[in-house]
Design a protein around this motif. Structure first.
Motif, PDB file in Angstrom:
ATOM      1  N   VAL A 325       1.373  -1.370   0.107  1.00  0.00           N
ATOM      2  CA  VAL A 325       0.370   0.245   0.085  1.00  0.00           C
ATOM      3  C   VAL A 325       1.119   0.979  -0.549  1.00  0.00           C
ATOM      4  CG1 VAL A 325      -1.416   0.923   1.583  1.00  0.00           C
ATOM      5  CG2 VAL A 325      -1.389  -1.487   1.732  1.00  0.00           C
ATOM      6  N   PRO A 326       1.258   2.129  -1.173  1.00  0.00           N
ATOM      7  CA  PRO A 326       1.916   3.027  -1.078  1.00  0.00           C
ATOM      8  C   PRO A 326       0.850   4.009  -0.362  1.00  0.00           C
ATOM      9  CG  PRO A 326       1.575   2.640  -3.544  1.00  0.00           C
ATOM     10  CD  PRO A 326       0.275   1.710  -2.176  1.00  0.00           C
ATOM     11  N   PRO A 327       2.125   5.162   0.523  1.00  0.00           N
ATOM     12  CA  PRO A 327       1.345   5.607   1.649  1.00  0.00           C
ATOM     13  C   PRO A 327       0.936   7.257   0.556  1.00  0.00           C
ATOM     14  CG  PRO A 327       3.741   5.486   1.649  1.00  0.00           C
ATOM     15  CD  PRO A 327       4.058   4.057   0.922  1.00  0.00           C
ATOM     16  N   ALA A 328       1.653   6.827  -0.248  1.00  0.00           N
ATOM     17  CA  ALA A 328       0.719   8.577  -0.787  1.00  0.00           C
ATOM     18  C   ALA A 328      -0.783   7.950  -1.721  1.00  0.00           C
ATOM     19  CB  ALA A 328       1.945   9.185  -2.360  1.00  0.00           C
ATOM     20  N   HIS A 366       8.648   3.153   7.326  1.00  0.00           N
ATOM     21  CA  HIS A 366       9.712   3.254   7.804  1.00  0.00           C
ATOM     22  C   HIS A 366       9.962   4.027   6.676  1.00  0.00           C
ATOM     23  CE1 HIS A 366      13.235   0.375   6.269  1.00  0.00           C
ATOM     24  NE2 HIS A 366      13.391   0.486   7.826  1.00  0.00           N
ATOM     25  N   GLU A 367      11.876   5.125   7.125  1.00  0.00           N
ATOM     26  CA  GLU A 367      11.706   6.324   6.465  1.00  0.00           C
ATOM     27  C   GLU A 367      13.136   5.637   5.358  1.00  0.00           C
ATOM     28  OE1 GLU A 367      10.757   8.879   5.867  1.00  0.00           O
ATOM     29  OE2 GLU A 367       9.387   9.070   8.033  1.00  0.00           O
ATOM     30  N   PRO A 368      14.020   4.921   5.309  1.00  0.00           N
ATOM     31  CA  PRO A 368      14.600   3.984   4.417  1.00  0.00           C
ATOM     32  C   PRO A 368      13.638   3.690   3.015  1.00  0.00           C
ATOM     33  CG  PRO A 368      15.875   3.623   6.796  1.00  0.00           C
ATOM     34  CD  PRO A 368      14.646   3.888   6.369  1.00  0.00           C
ATOM     35  N   GLY A 370       9.989   4.458   2.504  1.00  0.00           N
ATOM     36  CA  GLY A 370       9.415   4.663   2.065  1.00  0.00           C
ATOM     37  C   GLY A 370       8.331   3.262   2.190  1.00  0.00           C
ATOM     38  N   THR A 371       7.951   2.552   3.298  1.00  0.00           N
ATOM     39  CA  THR A 371       7.426   1.564   3.604  1.00  0.00           C
ATOM     40  C   THR A 371       6.412   2.277   4.334  1.00  0.00           C
ATOM     41  OG1 THR A 371       9.109   0.087   2.379  1.00  0.00           O
ATOM     42  CG2 THR A 371       7.149  -0.760   3.294  1.00  0.00           C
ATOM     43  N   LEU A 372       4.756   1.558   3.605  1.00  0.00           N
ATOM     44  CA  LEU A 372       4.347   2.324   4.729  1.00  0.00           C
ATOM     45  C   LEU A 372       4.005   0.427   5.395  1.00  0.00           C
ATOM     46  CD1 LEU A 372       1.327   3.535   5.455  1.00  0.00           C
ATOM     47  CD2 LEU A 372      -0.052   2.750   4.246  1.00  0.00           C
ATOM     48  N   SER A 373       3.584   1.256   7.353  1.00  0.00           N
ATOM     49  CA  SER A 373       3.578  -0.419   8.031  1.00  0.00           C
ATOM     50  C   SER A 373       2.691  -1.356   7.848  1.00  0.00           C
ATOM     51  CB  SER A 373       3.452   0.244  10.008  1.00  0.00           C
ATOM     52  OG  SER A 373       3.481  -1.562  10.301  1.00  0.00           O
ATOM     53  N   VAL A 374       2.993  -2.516   7.831  1.00  0.00           N
ATOM     54  CA  VAL A 374       1.128  -3.156   7.660  1.00  0.00           C
ATOM     55  C   VAL A 374       0.395  -3.775   9.213  1.00  0.00           C
ATOM     56  CG1 VAL A 374       1.825  -4.718   5.667  1.00  0.00           C
ATOM     57  CG2 VAL A 374       2.503  -5.588   7.261  1.00  0.00           C
ATOM     58  N   GLY A 375       0.957  -3.023  10.193  1.00  0.00           N
ATOM     59  CA  GLY A 375       0.505  -3.248  11.274  1.00  0.00           C
ATOM     60  C   GLY A 375       1.614  -3.931  12.725  1.00  0.00           C
ATOM     61  N   ARG A 376       0.501  -4.100  13.821  1.00  0.00           N
ATOM     62  CA  ARG A 376       1.150  -4.909  14.347  1.00  0.00           C
ATOM     63  C   ARG A 376       0.362  -6.405  14.276  1.00  0.00           C
ATOM     64  NH1 ARG A 376       1.552  -0.732  18.833  1.00  0.00           N
ATOM     65  NH2 ARG A 376      -0.997  -0.571  18.067  1.00  0.00           N
ATOM     66  N   TRP A 441       5.392  -2.347  15.528  1.00  0.00           N
ATOM     67  CA  TRP A 441       5.259  -1.721  13.798  1.00  0.00           C
ATOM     68  C   TRP A 441       6.294  -2.667  13.098  1.00  0.00           C
ATOM     69  CZ3 TRP A 441       0.459  -0.076  13.207  1.00  0.00           C
ATOM     70  CH2 TRP A 441       0.000   1.200  14.247  1.00  0.00           C
ATOM     71  N   ILE A 442       5.103  -3.624  11.931  1.00  0.00           N
ATOM     72  CA  ILE A 442       5.708  -4.905  11.173  1.00  0.00           C
ATOM     73  C   ILE A 442       5.913  -3.651   9.524  1.00  0.00           C
ATOM     74  CG2 ILE A 442       5.541  -7.145  10.269  1.00  0.00           C
ATOM     75  CD1 ILE A 442       4.075  -7.554  12.837  1.00  0.00           C
ATOM     76  N   PHE A 443       7.585  -3.407   8.846  1.00  0.00           N
ATOM     77  CA  PHE A 443       7.310  -3.334   7.472  1.00  0.00           C
ATOM     78  C   PHE A 443       7.713  -4.380   6.760  1.00  0.00           C
ATOM     79  CE2 PHE A 443       8.154  -0.163  11.008  1.00  0.00           C
ATOM     80  CZ  PHE A 443       7.637   1.184  10.571  1.00  0.00           C
ATOM     81  N   LEU A 444       6.894  -4.796   5.327  1.00  0.00           N
ATOM     82  CA  LEU A 444       7.883  -5.703   4.384  1.00  0.00           C
ATOM     83  C   LEU A 444       8.260  -4.870   4.058  1.00  0.00           C
ATOM     84  CD1 LEU A 444       4.254  -7.752   3.591  1.00  0.00           C
ATOM     85  CD2 LEU A 444       6.031  -8.217   5.597  1.00  0.00           C
ATOM     86  N   ILE A 445       9.731  -5.117   3.657  1.00  0.00           N
ATOM     87  CA  ILE A 445      10.167  -4.138   2.657  1.00  0.00           C
ATOM     88  C   ILE A 445      10.813  -4.905   1.078  1.00  0.00           C
ATOM     89  CG2 ILE A 445      11.808  -2.491   4.744  1.00  0.00           C
ATOM     90  CD1 ILE A 445      13.759  -4.747   4.084  1.00  0.00           C
TER      91      ILE A 445
END
Ligand code: AMP
Length: 551
Positions: A325-328, A366-368, A370-376, A441-445
């Motif tokens: 899901v793109p944060p933008a 996640h700044e490095p 740009g990934t939106l977290s999928v949650g917890r 918070w989990i980020f799928l990168i």
């Protein structure tokens, strides 16, 4: 091991089986609206009566406890009615994608040993082609025009003849119409066949993390845990009208919508195969409070020039998941329509959403990357992040996401090797690369698995490659995902040709299209002289994936 803080509490009110949970919902409010389909609404008692009549029909057709029955339909009332009937007779539901072509359908039917199938009348030709080698004893067609009367021509193109009647030739199964069975057995209420919470309720076909399609098998208890978590997480109540824009044949649809919202006190809104313009109208027409949709549907709604804030005035919460899901996109949607879209993560093998963003929360980025977290994690789910050797990495480092918890599938149907590989000691190796921050918070990168995620539909490159290898001009082929603004990823085939042979991109795309569900055929073909290979001659698919696009 990360266990805190979960976004939900452990549900306590689940009954042992889906049938028992459904009975509780019906008994609590039989007259409450349960499914709205265009101009008609079925109450919980209506849906119950219909599923009981169909259960009697299934018994009459010879379905017994433990039998697998496939359901290959769009989001129409027949889908949950069929599921409830199959569970009532102790059967196992096998949801299948109605876009499947004969070869894909044959794989799933043969692997599951399904004795019966529900499909659209238009699909009878493909089912007839797919049936040899499978155990199908009967096929029931579900007419999507039933249970509504307005016949919106955008959804129901005018029909001149019965599509099933035009299929000629030998049929290895008995063909019938679901409507006739419902009428014939109306009023019958066979007692539910006793089942245990640990019995298998569903087989969901997936390309999984490796290899060809296989059925993730899941018990009544696992599925109910995810379903009731969703009811609690979303706070679903009797005033909710839940627009089901995610397909019921995919895991999110079958577990979160087909079971979760069906067991909640709210009312489901079905739009058949949803079109964005019809979906937009449905928000105001049915005063929708909750919607569950792939991010591509929200993008399509956003792109409708006439959509306004007022269209979403009744909305309380929007959910998405299944694809990055793109944060933008979330930000743009919120700015224009005033609603923040909640992200959630799961996979077929986890029975859909087991990680998510809590109501009222905002997923960090996640700044490095740009990934939106999928949650917890939801209550009851624990995760570990593993390096290539299977050792847990330090907090904040990237590695493969591993899940454990009662919600997970128990393995793949009759595939002990694939089960051992993907579910070591009952834990689930997701094939996704994740980072967890100190707040959980989990980020799928990234992904380790070769799967392509195109609008949430998963494509296994090997399957597309195998089909393209059948083309006489193809020498070698590697299929990868390439970035696509709308779909997230699109299927791209790198092809080298046999000497002296020629073909075109259009021809290869059409060739794949004839043999595979539409979303699997390449959007683009790139011809190259020699595909990059390892010293042992293995095609380096990953190198091709990371190559900048030529077009
Ligand atoms: P499926 O088995 O079709 O549900 O596909 C599951 C896969 O979809 C996961 O392993 C992820 O790669 C991907 N996926 C699911 N949810 C999300 C999400 N919210 N963001 C990014 N990828 C996701």
């Amino acid at each position: 091991m990360h266990t805190q803080p979960p976004v939900s509490h452990f549900p306590t009110d689940i009954s042992a089986t889906i049938t028992a949970s459904w009975q509780r919902r019906v008994d609590a409010a039989p007259d409450a609206p349960c499914i709205t389909y265009f101009d008609r609404t079925l109450s919980a008692a209506d849906v119950d009566d219909l599923s009981c009549a169909l259960a009697a029909a299934l018994i009459d057709r010879g379905v017994r406890a433990g039998d697998r029955v496939a359901v290959s339909l769009q989001n129409i009332p027949h889908f949950p009615i069929a599921m409830l009937a199959i569970w009532r007779v102790g059967g196992i539901v096998v949801p299948l994608n109605p876009m499947y072509r004969a070869r894909e359908l044959n794989t799933a039917l043969s692997s599951s040993g399904a004795v019966g199938l529900f499909c659209a009348p238009e699909a009878v030709g493909i089912v007839t082609e797919a049936a040899p080698g499978a155990d199908l004893a009967w096929v029931l067609t579900a007419d999507d025009r039933q249970f509504q009367q307005e016949n919106d021509p955008r959804v129901f193109p005018p029909r001149t003849s019965d599509p099933a009647a035009t299929v000629t030739g030998e049929r290895p199964f008995v063909l019938g119409e679901m409507a006739n069975d419902l009428e014939h057995f109306a009023g019958e209420r066979p007692s539910p066949v006793p089942r245990k919470a640990s019995d298998i309720a569903m087989l969901s076909y997936t390309s999984g993390t490796t290899g060809p399609a296989k059925g993730a098998q899941t018990t009544h208890r696992s599925v109910l845990l995810v379903a009731f978590h969703f009811i609690d997480w979303g706070g679903l109540n009797a005033d909710d009208r839940i627009l089901a824009l995610a397909p019921l044949f995919h895991i999110t649809g079958s577990v979160i919508i087909g079971i979760g919202t069906l067991l909640s006190p709210g009312c489901l809104v079905f739009l058949n195969r949803p079109r964005p313009d019809v979906a937009l109208e449905a928000f105001t027409r049915h005063r929708v409070t909750v919607a569950i949709a792939p991010i591509t549907m929200y993008t399509a709604l956003y792109e409708l020039p006439h959509a306004t804030r007022e269209d979403f005035a009744s909305v309380r919460q929007l959910f998405t998941g299944g694809a990055p899901v793109p944060p933008a996109k979330v930000a743009a949607f919120e700015e224009r329509f005033g609603h923040y879209i909640l992200n959630g993560y799961g996979l077929t093998e986890s029975n859909a959403g087991i990680i998510g963003v809590g109501i009222g929360e905002r997923a960090p980025v996640h700044e490095p990357t740009g990934t939106l977290s999928v949650g917890r994690t939801m209550a009851g789910i624990s995760i570990r992040i593993l390096d290539d050797d299977g050792t847990e990495v330090p907090p904040g480092a990237a590695g493969q996401l591993e899940l454990s918890g009662e919600q997970l599938a128990s393995g793949y149907w009759q595939e002990p090797e694939a089960t051992a590989e993907t579910f070591p000691e009952g834990r689930l190796l997701t094939g996704d690369v994740a980072i967890v921050d100190e707040d959980g918070w989990i980020f799928l990168i990234d992904r380790i698995k070769d799967q392509i995620n195109s609008s949430g539909y998963k494509v296994w490159p090997r399957e597309v490659e195998d089909v393209l290898y059948e083309h006489p001009a193809v020498r070698e082929v590697a299929v990868v995902g390439e970035a696509d603004d709308y779909r997230g990823e699109a299927v791209l085939a790198y092809v080298s040709l046999r000497e002296g042979m020629s073909t075109t991109q259009e021809e290869l795309i059409a060739f794949a299209h004839d043999r595979l569900a539409a979303y699997k055929s390449p959007r683009r073909v790139e011809f190259i002289d020699e595909l990059p290979k390892t010293l042992t001659g293995k095609i380096k698919r990953r190198e091709l994936r990371d190559r900048p696009a030529q077009a």
